[in-house]
Design a protein around this motif. Structure first.
Motif, PDB file in Angstrom:
ATOM      1  N   PRO A  61       0.786  -1.230   0.000  1.00  0.00           N
ATOM      2  CA  PRO A  61       0.000   0.000   0.000  1.00  0.00           C
ATOM      3  C   PRO A  61       0.822   1.286   0.000  1.00  0.00           C
ATOM      4  N   THR A  62       1.944   1.305   0.719  1.00  0.00           N
ATOM      5  CA  THR A  62       2.733   2.535   0.838  1.00  0.00           C
ATOM      6  C   THR A  62       3.818   2.637  -0.216  1.00  0.00           C
ATOM      7  N   SER A 228      -7.084  -0.747   7.937  1.00  0.00           N
ATOM      8  CA  SER A 228      -6.865  -1.490   6.685  1.00  0.00           C
ATOM      9  C   SER A 228      -7.870  -2.643   6.666  1.00  0.00           C
ATOM     10  N   GLY A 335      -9.984   3.755   1.487  1.00  0.00           N
ATOM     11  CA  GLY A 335      -8.944   2.812   1.866  1.00  0.00           C
ATOM     12  C   GLY A 335      -8.702   2.741   3.358  1.00  0.00           C
TER      13      GLY A 335
END
Length: 352
Positions: A61-62, A228, A335
């Protein structure tokens, strides 16, 4: 800790897709969500699938590719160590007791954390912490492009964070653009996640019992509203061998949103009970994945918990709680899962 009468009167309104998942799929193990996507909510299936292989660069994700440039694990790890050092330095500073944390949450907490950790960084970098940039990637990259076009070097006396120093040391437009993108990737999620976790906890359980630990409160917040709420894995040859219900072309969506409320895993799963964590290890609890799977934990978890506990401690010491006039809060489909626009006010004496 039983729910207070005030917290029981609050209604959490999930976005339609989230509400449908909770209504139709709770307690299921492996199921088809879309023609090309399998949902996974059983703890055993989750463990086996997430342990089968590491996340690819497009699944992280990052640290997805940035401006077409891959971000290798050594670089990603170095950046997280840098922002981790910035957080540790921020936690050493005395925090004014008169800081006003009342108002709308999570945005109030986000601004507090931004200023606490990044307050001395140049404006063009702190601007990247704006939650408005989440509206569209084009807006984010426009701000980055404009900031990178300004070549000003920081003055020697400026006390920059480590992540800001990565930008200050960049030479040329493309390097500055990349460094600004990395600044947002590394710093913004910390403030976003912490402020959301605390807002969720306040909405779900405030006012809290005096003996309830901040850590337990945060873990319980992350159970009922996991920031998340899903973990995506693209189709992979390992998966059909693990479960024949998964086709060779099927993507897999791991759903902590469901496993965190599974009645087979939790007593009174819909209730906010921080004391349950007195006897549960959050690192080994089946189906509990607020920071990812044990095979690949989120690198930021060691920053998130201390900051969340600090923030919650300040709020409790100040006697703040959710406005009793507010009875509904929405959880949008984004998200980072969390309630929006929770209003904090100072608790009236004798209100409990």
């Amino acid at each position: 800790m039983p729910l207070t009468a005030r917290s029981r009167s609050r209604t959490t309104v999930f976005a339609p897709r989230l509400a449908a998942l909770l209504r139709d799929r709770l307690g299921q193990d492996v199921f088809r969500l879309e023609p090309d996507t399998i949902g996974i909510a059983g703890p055993e299936a989750m463990d086996r699938l997430l342990a089968a292989r590491r996340a690819t660069e497009t699944e992280r994700p990052t640290f997805k590719p940035l401006h077409g440039r891959s971000i290798g694990r050594p670089e990603a790890s170095a950046v997280m160590r840098t922002i981790g050092g910035d957080v540790r330095e921020a936690l050493k500073k005395p925090i004014p007791e008169n800081v006003d944390l009342s108002g709308p949450w999570p945005i109030t907490g986000h601004f507090f954390l931004r200023d606490l950790i990044l307050g001395n960084d140049p404006y063009r970098l702190r601007l990247l912490m704006s939650r408005n940039l989440e509206l569209t990637p084009k807006l984010t990259w426009s701000v980055i492009a404009a900031g990178a076009a300004l070549p000003r070097r920081p003055r020697p006396e400026e006390q920059l964070t480590g992540v800001a120093r990565l930008f200050a040391d960049a030479t040329g437009y493309q390097d500055r653009r990349y460094a600004m993108g990395m600044y947002r990737r590394a710093a913004a999620p910390v403030c976003f996640t912490v402020s959301t976790l605390v807002a969720n906890a306040l909405w779900l359980g405030a006012p809290f019992d005096e003996d309830a630990s901040n850590r337990n409160i945060i873990h319980e917040s992350a159970r009922l509203l996991p920031p998340s709420w899903n973990i995506l894995r693209y189709a992979s040859p390992e998966y059909p061998a693990i479960d024949p219900r998964i086709g060779s072309a099927d993507d897999v969506l791991i759903l902590p949103l469901l496993s965190h409320r599974d009645p087979a895993l939790w007593d009174a799963p819909e209730e906010f009970r921080p004391e349950r964590w007195d006897s549960i290890d959050p690192d080994t609890a089946p189906g509990y994945l607020p920071f990812g799977h044990i095979s690949e934990r989120c690198w930021g978890r060691h920053m998130v918990m201390p900051l969340a506990e600090l923030l919650l401690d300040l709020i409790r010491r100040q006697g703040l709680t959710v406005d009793p006039e507010q009875q509904r809060a929405k959880v949008p489909l984004v998200g980072l899962l969390g309630v929006e626009d929770v209003k904090l006010i100072r608790e009236a004496r004798g209100a409990r």
